[in-house]
Motif scaffolding. Structure first.
Motif, PDB file in Angstrom:
ATOM      1  N   ALA A  94       9.626   1.622   6.985  1.00  0.00           N
ATOM      2  CA  ALA A  94       8.271   1.089   6.864  1.00  0.00           C
ATOM      3  C   ALA A  94       8.198  -0.348   7.384  1.00  0.00           C
ATOM      4  CB  ALA A  94       7.822   1.147   5.406  1.00  0.00           C
ATOM      5  N   ARG A 111       1.204   4.226  -2.873  1.00  0.00           N
ATOM      6  CA  ARG A 111       1.071   5.660  -2.570  1.00  0.00           C
ATOM      7  C   ARG A 111       2.381   6.407  -2.803  1.00  0.00           C
ATOM      8  NH1 ARG A 111      -1.737   3.546   2.139  1.00  0.00           N
ATOM      9  NH2 ARG A 111       0.113   3.999   3.402  1.00  0.00           N
ATOM     10  N   LYS A 112       3.375   5.665  -3.344  1.00  0.00           N
ATOM     11  CA  LYS A 112       4.697   6.234  -3.654  1.00  0.00           C
ATOM     12  C   LYS A 112       5.377   6.810  -2.406  1.00  0.00           C
ATOM     13  CE  LYS A 112       3.307   7.404  -8.382  1.00  0.00           C
ATOM     14  NZ  LYS A 112       3.842   6.125  -8.923  1.00  0.00           N
ATOM     15  N   GLU A 113       5.215   6.091  -1.287  1.00  0.00           N
ATOM     16  CA  GLU A 113       5.831   6.515  -0.032  1.00  0.00           C
ATOM     17  C   GLU A 113       7.206   5.878   0.187  1.00  0.00           C
ATOM     18  OE1 GLU A 113       1.562   6.985   2.356  1.00  0.00           O
ATOM     19  OE2 GLU A 113       3.082   5.573   3.065  1.00  0.00           O
ATOM     20  N   LEU A 114       7.515   4.857  -0.613  1.00  0.00           N
ATOM     21  CA  LEU A 114       8.785   4.147  -0.430  1.00  0.00           C
ATOM     22  C   LEU A 114       9.689   4.417  -1.623  1.00  0.00           C
ATOM     23  CD1 LEU A 114       7.506   0.716   0.961  1.00  0.00           C
ATOM     24  CD2 LEU A 114       8.077   2.821   2.193  1.00  0.00           C
ATOM     25  N   ALA A 115      10.363   5.535  -1.571  1.00  0.00           N
ATOM     26  CA  ALA A 115      11.193   5.945  -2.696  1.00  0.00           C
ATOM     27  C   ALA A 115      12.550   5.254  -2.706  1.00  0.00           C
ATOM     28  CB  ALA A 115      11.391   7.464  -2.665  1.00  0.00           C
ATOM     29  N   ALA A 118      13.581   4.299   3.224  1.00  0.00           N
ATOM     30  CA  ALA A 118      12.137   4.382   3.472  1.00  0.00           C
ATOM     31  C   ALA A 118      11.541   2.990   3.666  1.00  0.00           C
ATOM     32  CB  ALA A 118      11.451   5.099   2.310  1.00  0.00           C
ATOM     33  N   LYS A 139       0.832  -1.200   0.000  1.00  0.00           N
ATOM     34  CA  LYS A 139       0.000   0.000   0.000  1.00  0.00           C
ATOM     35  C   LYS A 139       0.871   1.256   0.000  1.00  0.00           C
ATOM     36  CE  LYS A 139      -3.902  -2.135   2.418  1.00  0.00           C
ATOM     37  NZ  LYS A 139      -4.654  -2.225   3.697  1.00  0.00           N
ATOM     38  N   ARG A 140       1.969   1.196   0.735  1.00  0.00           N
ATOM     39  CA  ARG A 140       2.875   2.347   0.771  1.00  0.00           C
ATOM     40  C   ARG A 140       3.546   2.571  -0.583  1.00  0.00           C
ATOM     41  NH1 ARG A 140       4.764   4.039   6.055  1.00  0.00           N
ATOM     42  NH2 ARG A 140       3.665   2.932   7.716  1.00  0.00           N
TER      43      ARG A 140
END
Length: 359
Positions: free
Chosen positions: A88, A76-80, A84, A72-73
């Protein structure tokens, strides 16, 4: 147990945990930063991570929960980047373990507070009892042991060694004696001498041995004759090296006895450590302590953040000061408190401050 965050032993145990946990050829011994330098976090990486989680005894349920969160992360492009991802992963693991981070709370208004220690042979029950007694002495509590394992050869002698080492009294009878009678005698003696905590050993048994599980139920019924609220803690000791089998054991013991707390031992050496996540995800039973070796200082109160940090070999944005893990003992492992003794039926030994027998 008391909050030990500020005591010197806290950092010492965290260092031991970090050094000894997951030292074998498991997935976490490979530094993820070195494994994935400069790579974009994609589905292939997450699939590989899921495989590594399962191989580290995390289990399908916990691994699926962790990966669902990570996917899910990613969406949402939260794990670049890898940093990261690690943060997470730390957060996802912590989400599973934090609810079971519940230290043993011994009510000082209940005396004696009865701890019934159960588990299969070889899990580390006797060693756990000795180390727990040692910790309680550090908290200036009086302790008595009851040698309720009357079946296994040398079981009484082993727990007597711990009683002698900690200088606490012990109630014991001959091999083959009725376990419930021995523990009942222990409770009587503890009441007579106003002991704070009675720790009762029990015969190791497989969770599939119905007749032996029935014996444990009998112990609970017999204790209730003297104190309807006893035992106040049913502490199940699990061997951290047996992987998913630990879950099956815990489920059966919990179904038969109502387990109130867990001790997970032998997390040094070949243990991958992931089984703790599997147990937390499936059972939701409080984890009281973890063990990473034979010494008294290798036994600490479970702290979720520190455990995940040690497992990942990464700080994950957390520090050791976040929790309670540690052992407030001297470096040489000697107890700082004095034992208190008692008189009663059965065999009593130990150093006694109030006129009992020195063994």
């Amino acid at each position: 147990m008391t909050n030990e965050t500020d005591k010197p032993g806290v950092r010492g145990f965290f260092k031991r945990l970090r050094a000894k946990l997951n030292v074998g050829p498991a997935w976490l011994t490979t530094d993820i930063k070195e494994l994935l330098p400069g790579r974009k976090i994609d589905a292939e990486i997450l699939d590989d991570l899921e495989t590594r989680l399962i191989s580290a005894d995390v289990g399908v349920e916990a691994a699926s929960r962790i990966l669902d969160d990570l996917r899910k992360r990613v969406a949402r492009k939260e794990l670049a980047d890898v940093d990261a991802l690690l943060k997470a992963l730390h957060a996802a693991m912590l989400g599973i373990l934090k609810p079971v981070e519940q230290p043993l709370d011994i009510d000082r208004n209940v005396r004696p507070f009865v701890i019934l220690v159960v588990g299969i042979n070889g899990a580390g029950k006797t060693t756990t009892i000795g180390k727990l007694a040692h910790r309680l002495l550090q908290e200036r509590r009086t302790v008595m042991l009851a040698a309720g394992d009357t079946f296994r050869a040398a079981a009484r002698e082993q727990i007597e060694v711990w009683a002698e080492r900690n200088q606490v009294p012990i109630i014991a009878q001959q091999s083959g004696a009725e376990p419930a009678a021995v523990i009942y005698d222990g409770l009587q003696a503890a009441k007579a001498r106003n002991i704070d905590v009675l720790i009762a050993d029990t015969a190791g048994r497989l969770h599939t041995q119905t007749h032996l599980m029935d014996e444990l139920k009998k112990v609970k019924r017999v204790l209730a004759r003297l104190d309807p609220t006893a035992p106040h803690e049913v502490l199940l000791v699990l061997d951290g090296t047996i992987g998913q089998n630990a879950i099956a054991q815990a489920e059966e013991f919990n179904k038969g006895l109502g387990v109130t707390g867990l001790v997970i031992t032998k997390l040094d050496g070949t243990a991958k450590g992931g089984v703790v996540l599997a147990i937390a995800q499936r059972l939701k039973i409080p984890i009281r302590f973890v063990g990473v070796g034979e010494q008294s200082e290798d036994f600490g109160v479970f702290n979720a953040s520190e455990f995940v940090t040690a497992l990942l070999k990464s700080d994950g944005g957390a520090t050791a000061e976040d929790g309670r893990t540690g052992d407030p003992t001297a470096a040489d492992g000697r107890p700082g408190g004095a034992g208190a003794g008692g008189a009663g039926t059965g065999r009593v030994r130990g150093s006694v401050a109030d006129g009992g027998v020195r063994g």
